[in-house]
Design a protein around this motif. Structure first.
Motif, PDB file in Angstrom:
ATOM      1  N   LEU A 121       0.836  -1.191   0.000  1.00 16.60           N
ATOM      2  CA  LEU A 121       0.000   0.000   0.000  1.00 16.60           C
ATOM      3  C   LEU A 121       0.879   1.252   0.000  1.00 16.60           C
ATOM      4  CD1 LEU A 121      -2.938   1.034   0.160  1.00 16.60           C
ATOM      5  CD2 LEU A 121      -2.683   1.065   2.643  1.00 16.60           C
ATOM      6  N   PHE A 122       1.942   1.226   0.812  1.00 18.94           N
ATOM      7  CA  PHE A 122       2.895   2.341   0.849  1.00 18.94           C
ATOM      8  C   PHE A 122       3.558   2.528  -0.517  1.00 18.94           C
ATOM      9  CE2 PHE A 122       7.435   3.403   1.265  1.00 18.94           C
ATOM     10  CZ  PHE A 122       7.351   4.698   1.770  1.00 18.94           C
ATOM     11  N   LEU A 123       4.025   1.441  -1.114  1.00 16.58           N
ATOM     12  CA  LEU A 123       4.692   1.525  -2.412  1.00 16.58           C
ATOM     13  C   LEU A 123       3.756   2.062  -3.488  1.00 16.58           C
ATOM     14  CD1 LEU A 123       6.720  -1.830  -2.435  1.00 16.58           C
ATOM     15  CD2 LEU A 123       7.639   0.484  -2.173  1.00 16.58           C
ATOM     16  N   SER A 124       2.488   1.727  -3.385  1.00 14.29           N
ATOM     17  CA  SER A 124       1.532   2.166  -4.407  1.00 14.29           C
ATOM     18  C   SER A 124       1.359   3.673  -4.414  1.00 14.29           C
ATOM     19  CB  SER A 124       0.174   1.486  -4.198  1.00 14.29           C
ATOM     20  OG  SER A 124      -0.497   2.022  -3.066  1.00 14.29           O
ATOM     21  N   THR A 125       1.759   4.343  -3.334  1.00 16.29           N
ATOM     22  CA  THR A 125       1.632   5.801  -3.261  1.00 16.29           C
ATOM     23  C   THR A 125       2.887   6.511  -3.757  1.00 16.29           C
ATOM     24  OG1 THR A 125       2.533   6.036  -1.003  1.00 16.29           O
ATOM     25  CG2 THR A 125       0.200   5.494  -1.204  1.00 16.29           C
ATOM     26  N   ARG A 126       3.946   5.749  -4.051  1.00 11.03           N
ATOM     27  CA  ARG A 126       5.214   6.358  -4.431  1.00 11.03           C
ATOM     28  C   ARG A 126       5.296   6.566  -5.935  1.00 11.03           C
ATOM     29  NH1 ARG A 126       6.721   8.147   0.240  1.00 11.03           N
ATOM     30  NH2 ARG A 126       8.886   8.318  -0.454  1.00 11.03           N
ATOM     31  N   GLU A 127       5.931   7.657  -6.315  1.00 13.91           N
ATOM     32  CA  GLU A 127       6.112   7.933  -7.741  1.00 13.91           C
ATOM     33  C   GLU A 127       7.048   6.913  -8.375  1.00 13.91           C
ATOM     34  OE1 GLU A 127       7.609  11.613 -10.626  1.00 13.91           O
ATOM     35  OE2 GLU A 127       7.132  11.974  -8.522  1.00 13.91           O
ATOM     36  N   ASN A 128       8.072   6.514  -7.628  1.00 10.13           N
ATOM     37  CA  ASN A 128       9.018   5.493  -8.088  1.00 10.13           C
ATOM     38  C   ASN A 128       9.092   4.405  -7.028  1.00 10.13           C
ATOM     39  OD1 ASN A 128      11.026   3.980  -9.236  1.00 10.13           O
ATOM     40  ND2 ASN A 128      12.653   5.483  -8.951  1.00 10.13           N
ATOM     41  N   PRO A 129       8.167   3.433  -7.054  1.00 11.32           N
ATOM     42  CA  PRO A 129       8.072   2.445  -5.978  1.00 11.32           C
ATOM     43  C   PRO A 129       9.363   1.680  -5.697  1.00 11.32           C
ATOM     44  CG  PRO A 129       6.173   2.310  -7.405  1.00 11.32           C
ATOM     45  CD  PRO A 129       7.154   3.224  -8.085  1.00 11.32           C
ATOM     46  N   THR A 130      10.087   1.274  -6.737  1.00 14.45           N
ATOM     47  CA  THR A 130      11.271   0.442  -6.508  1.00 14.45           C
ATOM     48  C   THR A 130      12.390   1.211  -5.808  1.00 14.45           C
ATOM     49  OG1 THR A 130      12.061   0.949  -8.750  1.00 14.45           O
ATOM     50  CG2 THR A 130      10.803  -1.083  -8.443  1.00 14.45           C
ATOM     51  N   ALA A 131      12.325   2.553  -5.820  1.00 15.74           N
ATOM     52  CA  ALA A 131      13.360   3.335  -5.146  1.00 15.74           C
ATOM     53  C   ALA A 131      13.298   3.147  -3.637  1.00 15.74           C
ATOM     54  CB  ALA A 131      13.225   4.811  -5.498  1.00 15.74           C
ATOM     55  N   ALA A 132      12.133   2.745  -3.112  1.00 16.12           N
ATOM     56  CA  ALA A 132      11.979   2.547  -1.683  1.00 16.12           C
ATOM     57  C   ALA A 132      12.336   1.131  -1.246  1.00 16.12           C
ATOM     58  CB  ALA A 132      10.539   2.858  -1.262  1.00 16.12           C
ATOM     59  N   LEU A 133      12.713   0.292  -2.193  1.00 17.46           N
ATOM     60  CA  LEU A 133      13.061  -1.084  -1.870  1.00 17.46           C
ATOM     61  C   LEU A 133      14.564  -1.198  -1.614  1.00 17.46           C
ATOM     62  CD1 LEU A 133      10.919  -2.885  -4.579  1.00 17.46           C
ATOM     63  CD2 LEU A 133      10.403  -2.654  -2.151  1.00 17.46           C
ATOM     64  N   PRO A 134      14.980  -2.050  -0.676  1.00 17.97           N
ATOM     65  CA  PRO A 134      16.405  -2.196  -0.390  1.00 17.97           C
ATOM     66  C   PRO A 134      17.179  -2.690  -1.603  1.00 17.97           C
ATOM     67  CG  PRO A 134      15.149  -3.959   0.641  1.00 17.97           C
ATOM     68  CD  PRO A 134      14.165  -2.962   0.112  1.00 17.97           C
ATOM     69  N   GLU A 135      18.044  -1.812  -2.106  1.00 11.32           N
ATOM     70  CA  GLU A 135      18.887  -2.134  -3.258  1.00 11.32           C
ATOM     71  C   GLU A 135      18.062  -2.603  -4.448  1.00 11.32           C
ATOM     72  OE1 GLU A 135      21.809  -4.956  -2.038  1.00 11.32           O
ATOM     73  OE2 GLU A 135      22.601  -3.684  -0.465  1.00 11.32           O
ATOM     74  N   ASN A 136      16.791  -2.143  -4.482  1.00 13.87           N
ATOM     75  CA  ASN A 136      15.883  -2.488  -5.591  1.00 13.87           C
ATOM     76  C   ASN A 136      15.731  -3.998  -5.783  1.00 13.87           C
ATOM     77  OD1 ASN A 136      15.440   0.185  -6.074  1.00 13.87           O
ATOM     78  ND2 ASN A 136      16.988   0.346  -7.669  1.00 13.87           N
ATOM     79  N   LEU A 137      15.907  -4.757  -4.726  1.00 16.26           N
ATOM     80  CA  LEU A 137      15.795  -6.210  -4.824  1.00 16.26           C
ATOM     81  C   LEU A 137      14.486  -6.676  -4.208  1.00 16.26           C
ATOM     82  CD1 LEU A 137      19.427  -7.327  -3.857  1.00 16.26           C
ATOM     83  CD2 LEU A 137      18.431  -7.118  -6.132  1.00 16.26           C
ATOM     84  N   LEU A 138      13.856  -7.643  -4.843  1.00 12.88           N
ATOM     85  CA  LEU A 138      12.628  -8.228  -4.336  1.00 12.88           C
ATOM     86  C   LEU A 138      12.956  -9.606  -3.773  1.00 12.88           C
ATOM     87  CD1 LEU A 138      10.193  -7.260  -7.263  1.00 12.88           C
ATOM     88  CD2 LEU A 138      10.816  -5.946  -5.232  1.00 12.88           C
ATOM     89  N   LYS A 139      13.205  -9.653  -2.481  1.00 15.01           N
ATOM     90  CA  LYS A 139      13.617 -10.908  -1.853  1.00 15.01           C
ATOM     91  C   LYS A 139      12.444 -11.873  -1.747  1.00 15.01           C
ATOM     92  CE  LYS A 139      15.974 -12.911   2.115  1.00 15.01           C
ATOM     93  NZ  LYS A 139      16.770 -12.661   3.339  1.00 15.01           N
ATOM     94  N   LYS A 140      12.713 -13.141  -2.008  1.00 11.97           N
ATOM     95  CA  LYS A 140      11.688 -14.180  -1.942  1.00 11.97           C
ATOM     96  C   LYS A 140      11.631 -14.711  -0.509  1.00 11.97           C
ATOM     97  CE  LYS A 140      10.068 -18.124  -4.664  1.00 11.97           C
ATOM     98  NZ  LYS A 140       9.020 -17.325  -5.336  1.00 11.97           N
ATOM     99  N   LEU A 141      10.563 -14.392   0.208  1.00 15.89           N
ATOM    100  CA  LEU A 141      10.408 -14.834   1.589  1.00 15.89           C
ATOM    101  C   LEU A 141       9.609 -16.130   1.683  1.00 15.89           C
ATOM    102  CD1 LEU A 141       9.599 -11.403   3.279  1.00 15.89           C
ATOM    103  CD2 LEU A 141      11.818 -12.526   3.052  1.00 15.89           C
ATOM    104  N   THR A 142       8.693 -16.316   0.742  1.00 17.48           N
ATOM    105  CA  THR A 142       7.894 -17.539   0.666  1.00 17.48           C
ATOM    106  C   THR A 142       7.717 -17.871  -0.812  1.00 17.48           C
ATOM    107  OG1 THR A 142       5.680 -16.583   0.409  1.00 17.48           O
ATOM    108  CG2 THR A 142       6.579 -16.650   2.641  1.00 17.48           C
ATOM    109  N   PRO A 143       7.197 -19.046  -1.130  1.00 15.44           N
ATOM    110  CA  PRO A 143       6.976 -19.379  -2.539  1.00 15.44           C
ATOM    111  C   PRO A 143       6.038 -18.393  -3.254  1.00 15.44           C
ATOM    112  CG  PRO A 143       6.894 -21.358  -1.215  1.00 15.44           C
ATOM    113  CD  PRO A 143       6.962 -20.218  -0.251  1.00 15.44           C
ATOM    114  N   LYS A 144       5.207 -17.660  -2.504  1.00 22.43           N
ATOM    115  CA  LYS A 144       4.245 -16.746  -3.129  1.00 22.43           C
ATOM    116  C   LYS A 144       4.691 -15.286  -3.120  1.00 22.43           C
ATOM    117  CE  LYS A 144       0.033 -19.481  -2.620  1.00 22.43           C
ATOM    118  NZ  LYS A 144      -1.392 -19.458  -2.190  1.00 22.43           N
ATOM    119  N   THR A 145       5.860 -15.008  -2.594  1.00 22.35           N
ATOM    120  CA  THR A 145       6.345 -13.624  -2.591  1.00 22.35           C
ATOM    121  C   THR A 145       6.576 -13.145  -4.017  1.00 22.35           C
ATOM    122  OG1 THR A 145       7.493 -14.030  -0.495  1.00 22.35           O
ATOM    123  CG2 THR A 145       8.104 -12.051  -1.708  1.00 22.35           C
TER     124      THR A 145
END
Length: 248
Positions: free
Chosen positions: A145-169
């Motif tokens: 929800l927070f990311l959806s409000t950002r102009e550049n969502p991936t900029a708020a992610l750590p090192e622009n990486l999407l870590k896999k926490l579960t099989p559905k992440t």
């Protein structure tokens, strides 16, 4: 410890820098270099070198007379980021009222400049993955929800990486962007087994009219109860609307 090694010299400088900041915080604005050397028994050359570096990085600023130092905005940023937001009594009472209407966990999350923070967790259902929720924004309902409000969502992610926490992440940027677009359209977010297997969450925005969301009201529970949690969507949105003017 061999202080002659480069890594140990860096460690020593870091520790001494923190000691200087702590001393100035304790002694107050106008603390001089001599105050530092006397209080910490630190060689003047070391103190001056570190003070200049801290000023250059805006952890410290010089007083108008240039004789002393005070804490800079870089330090106050750390303090504000680490401090728990103040929740007015009226907002806490409203949260307790809403918690009494549902059997699920109800958490209040606030949005920071580039992160989220649990401002008030449900005492009867404490969050199980709080650290992961704040760190991996792409995997939680409040984070998405927070990311959806950002102009550049991936900029708020750590090192622009999407870590896999579960099989559905969600770990694909395009898939995440598509999910965020859907969140914007329906004005709430859901995560199902993405942050932790067997757990789900619904997050609705808390915002005053004409302003971006300042936080989220979250309902969490076991994954098989998602439909039951969805049934509380309207009441959660109503509670969020009542919370907004009390919080922001």
């Amino acid at each position: 410890m061999n202080l002659g090694k480069p890594e140990n010299l860096k460690l020593s400088a870091t520790v001494n820098s923190f000691r200087i900041l702590e001393t100035i915080a304790r002694l107050g604005p106008g603390t001089t270099a001599k105050d530092i050397t006397d209080t910490l028994s630190m060689p003047p050359t070391t103190a001056y070198r570190l003070l200049n570096a801290l000023v250059g990085d805006e952890f410290l600023v010089r007083t108008p007379d240039l004789r002393g130092f005070t804490l800079g905005h870089a330090v106050t940023g750390f303090i504000s980021a680490g401090a728990l937001p103040s929740i007015p009594t009226a907002a806490r009472n409203l949260l307790e009222e809403f918690r009494g209407q549902t059997r699920f966990a109800v958490h209040l999350v606030t949005f920071q400049m580039s992160s989220i923070k649990i401002a008030d967790s449900d005492p009867d259902h404490p969050p199980r993955s709080e650290a992961e929720m704040m760190r991996y924004l792409h995997a939680s309902a409040a984070g998405k929800l927070f990311l959806s409000t950002r102009e550049n969502p991936t900029a708020a992610l750590p090192e622009n990486l999407l870590k896999k926490l579960t099989p559905k992440t969600i770990t694909d940027v395009k898939s995440l962007q598509s999910d965020l677009e859907q969140i914007n359209k329906r004005d709430y977010a859901i995560q199902l087994d993405e942050l932790e297997e067997g757990r789900c969450c619904l997050a609705v925005p808390i915002a005053t009219p004409g302003s971006p969301p300042g936080g989220a009201l979250c309902l969490g529970g076991t994954s098989e109860r998602l439909d039951a949690i969805r049934a509380h969507l309207t009441s959660a949105q109503q509670a969020a609307a009542r919370l907004a003017p009390l919080l922001f």
